[in-house]
Design a protein around this motif. Structure first.
Motif, short mmCIF file in Angstrom:
data_model
loop_
_atom_site.label_atom_id
_atom_site.label_comp_id
_atom_site.label_asym_id
_atom_site.label_seq_id
_atom_site.Cartn_x
_atom_site.Cartn_y
_atom_site.Cartn_z
N UNK A 37 -0.12 12.83 16.00
CA UNK A 37 0.80 12.02 14.86
C UNK A 37 2.14 12.34 14.96
N UNK A 38 3.24 11.55 14.28
CA UNK A 38 4.41 12.03 14.15
C UNK A 38 5.03 11.36 13.06
N UNK A 39 6.21 11.99 12.39
CA UNK A 39 6.73 11.52 11.30
C UNK A 39 7.68 10.40 11.46
N UNK A 40 7.66 9.24 10.72
CA UNK A 40 8.53 8.36 10.78
C UNK A 40 9.94 8.37 9.99
N UNK A 41 11.05 7.96 10.46
CA UNK A 41 11.94 8.11 9.72
C UNK A 41 12.21 7.13 8.53
N UNK A 42 11.12 7.19 7.66
CA UNK A 42 11.37 5.93 6.49
C UNK A 42 10.45 7.12 5.43
N UNK A 43 10.85 7.03 4.32
CA UNK A 43 10.14 7.73 2.86
C UNK A 43 9.78 6.63 1.87
N UNK A 44 8.77 6.89 1.34
CA UNK A 44 8.33 5.87 0.24
C UNK A 44 7.71 6.80 -1.08
N UNK A 45 7.99 6.34 -2.16
CA UNK A 45 7.28 6.77 -3.15
C UNK A 45 5.83 6.53 -3.33
N UNK A 46 4.76 7.63 -3.65
CA UNK A 46 3.34 7.44 -3.39
C UNK A 46 2.78 6.31 -4.04
N UNK A 47 3.55 6.08 -5.27
CA UNK A 47 2.97 4.94 -6.19
C UNK A 47 3.38 3.62 -5.74
N UNK A 48 4.15 3.44 -4.65
CA UNK A 48 4.34 2.26 -4.18
C UNK A 48 3.89 2.07 -2.78
N UNK A 49 2.72 2.84 -2.39
CA UNK A 49 2.11 2.79 -0.91
C UNK A 49 0.69 2.33 -1.13
N UNK A 50 0.23 1.38 -0.50
CA UNK A 50 -0.99 0.77 -0.51
C UNK A 50 -1.68 1.26 0.93
N UNK A 51 -2.47 2.17 0.80
CA UNK A 51 -3.08 2.54 2.15
C UNK A 51 -3.96 1.60 2.84
N UNK A 52 -4.81 0.98 2.05
CA UNK A 52 -5.55 -0.21 2.90
C UNK A 52 -4.83 -1.22 3.71
N UNK A 53 -3.59 -1.50 2.88
CA UNK A 53 -2.68 -2.51 3.86
C UNK A 53 -1.74 -1.65 4.85
N UNK A 54 -1.43 -0.32 4.34
CA UNK A 54 -0.77 0.53 5.21
C UNK A 54 0.73 -0.07 5.12
N UNK A 55 1.02 -0.60 3.85
CA UNK A 55 2.37 -1.05 3.78
C UNK A 55 2.77 -0.62 2.33
N UNK A 56 4.19 -0.88 2.09
CA UNK A 56 4.84 -0.82 0.49
C UNK A 56 4.43 -2.04 -0.25
N UNK A 57 4.24 -1.54 -1.51
CA UNK A 57 3.89 -2.66 -2.25
C UNK A 57 5.07 -3.16 -3.11
N UNK A 58 6.24 -2.45 -3.00
CA UNK A 58 7.27 -2.82 -3.96
C UNK A 58 8.10 -4.35 -3.09
N UNK A 59 8.50 -5.07 -4.04
CA UNK A 59 9.31 -6.42 -3.60
C UNK A 59 10.73 -6.11 -3.45
N UNK A 60 11.39 -4.76 -3.70
CA UNK A 60 12.71 -4.72 -3.75
C UNK A 60 13.27 -4.71 -1.99
N UNK A 61 14.32 -4.70 -1.78
CA UNK A 61 14.84 -4.95 -0.51
C UNK A 61 14.49 -3.70 0.39
N UNK A 62 14.48 -2.48 -0.11
CA UNK A 62 14.13 -1.22 0.52
C UNK A 62 12.76 -1.34 1.06
#
Length: 408
Positions: A37-62
């Motif tokens: 395992x390794x830590x990537x250089x990207x952070x996300x709010x837990x409420x904006x993370x969809x584990x089943x899709x392994x992606x952010x759920x937000x629609x903003x540019x970030x």
């Protein structure tokens, strides 16, 4: 050729939040059950993370940028794996991780270096190493493989990845899973440290993984026979030939201080008669190559004479028909029972009995005992020799006599 299973997983750890409330996105690479395992250089709010899709759920540019980044990471990892397959390279998660991070491909694998070290030492058995030493090297490697597979799911690891945490995990594994005592653990860790020191000398690792790791050898009670027990053993009549033989070998050790391996290798060329007719053993210890000079007293001389012309001795060219160490230790337990000796007798007990009861208890100097045992200094001899109650009593009686003389 069967294709390997290769999986890439992105996930977050909700328990590891930064002050901002965000958590780092983690990457897990799994190949045939092995993972890293390794830590990537990207952070996300837990409420904006969809584990089943392994992606952010937000629609903003970030969020959009993060999702594109994760896609590029996965694509790059797939390309690295494909290139390594085509090139026939050793593929494991750590290697894929290193290539992903752009680290130098030319590096040593820990177990490969460890195995190569053991194999080279094996070629020097009888010259620089004893068989039992190589056996310890092999067991140390075997246990380390077992630990890394169970705890890290890896069959090997790049030398540069060996760190303080892995060393600490191995120490804990030896104590908790293999039930090894502190002194035995220290012997194993000396082997591992030998490998890491070699890696440091060759610039295969940059930092000493043993930094701030300290060992403290515990004093262990070494069994030895008392003068009375030694006499019981010497005069005991055995109707079982194998027990009589092992008893005689053990007595020979008690009266010469030779280690079991040195007794088994004792040959006529090691006996020397001086100008006064005294017979000496002059032999380099198999373990250290330090020369032992031991005058033979009546009991060991009688034992040598007893087995002169013995078929096994004639066949092997040795002075005594010594069985293997495992059998000898097993038979010594039977012998102790027959003699009513409530001690755990081993082939090494004879050496301790020689240093303590036969020599030091009879006023032989520590320096002379050290020479006969083949030690490089008296500090080593002190670990063998124990102060007997009778020695303390004798010295204190001398004190009493001196004070009595002054008061009269």
């Amino acid at each position: 050729m069967k294709r390997q299973t290769f999986n890439v997983l992105f996930f977050i750890r909700k328990t590891k939040l930064k002050k901002s409330g965000e958590t780092p996105i983690m990457l897990r690479i799994t190949i045939e059950g092995q993972l890293t395992e390794l830590q990537l250089k990207r952070d996300v709010m837990p409420t904006q993370w969809n584990q089943s899709k392994e992606r952010c759920t937000g629609r903003d540019a970030t969020s959009i940028e993060i999702n594109r980044y994760l896609e590029s990471v996965k694509l790059r990892l797939l390309n690295i794996h494909r290139e390594m397959e085509y090139a026939g390279k050793l593929i494991n998660p750590m290697e894929v991780k290193r290539r992903f991070l752009g680290l130098d491909e030319k590096h040593k694998m820990f177990f490969e270096v460890f195995q190569e070290h053991n194999d080279k030492c094996r070629e020097l058995i009888g010259k620089d190493y004893a068989k039992v030493t190589i056996s310890r090297f092999d067991t140390c490697l075997k246990y380390f493989r077992e630990m890394l597979l169970k705890q890290y799911h890896l069959k090997d690891i790049p030398m540069k990845e060996i760190n303080n945490a892995i060393i600490q995990d191995y120490i804990h594994f030896l104590k908790s899973k293999k039930n090894l005592q502190e002194n035995t653990v220290i012997r194993y860790m000396k082997v591992v440290k030998k490998i890491t020191n070699m890696a440091l000398a060759n610039d295969w690792i940059d930092k000493n993984p043993f930094m701030n790791i300290h060992f403290h050898e515990q004093e262990v009670h070494k069994e030895f026979l008392t003068k009375e027990e030694l006499e019981i053993l010497r005069t005991k009549v055995f109707n079982v030939p194998r027990l009589e033989l092992v008893r005689d070998i053990f007595l020979f050790q008690c009266w010469t201080g030779l280690a079991f391996i040195d007794v088994s290798e004792l040959k006529p060329k090691h006996l020397v008669t001086d100008n006064q007719g005294n017979v000496w053993i002059r032999k380099a210890r198999q373990k250290t190559k330090i020369m032992c000079n031991i005058p033979l007293l009546d009991i060991p001389l009688a034992i040598l004479d007893k087995y002169k012309g013995y078929p096994l001795c004639e066949k092997k060219g040795t002075l005594l028909p010594v069985p293997c160490n495992q059998k000898a230790n097993s038979y010594l337990k039977e012998i102790a029972d027959f003699c009513g000796i409530k001690k755990n007798l081993t082939t090494h007990t004879g050496r301790h009995t020689f240093s303590t009861v036969v020599t030091l208890a009879n006023n032989v100097s520590l320096e002379n005992v050290s020479k006969m045992l083949g030690h490089t200094n008296t500090k080593m001899t002190q670990r063998y020799a124990k102060v007997l109650d009778q020695s303390i009593l004798r010295d204190m009686q001398n004190v009493r006599d001196n004070f009595s003389t002054k008061t009269t």
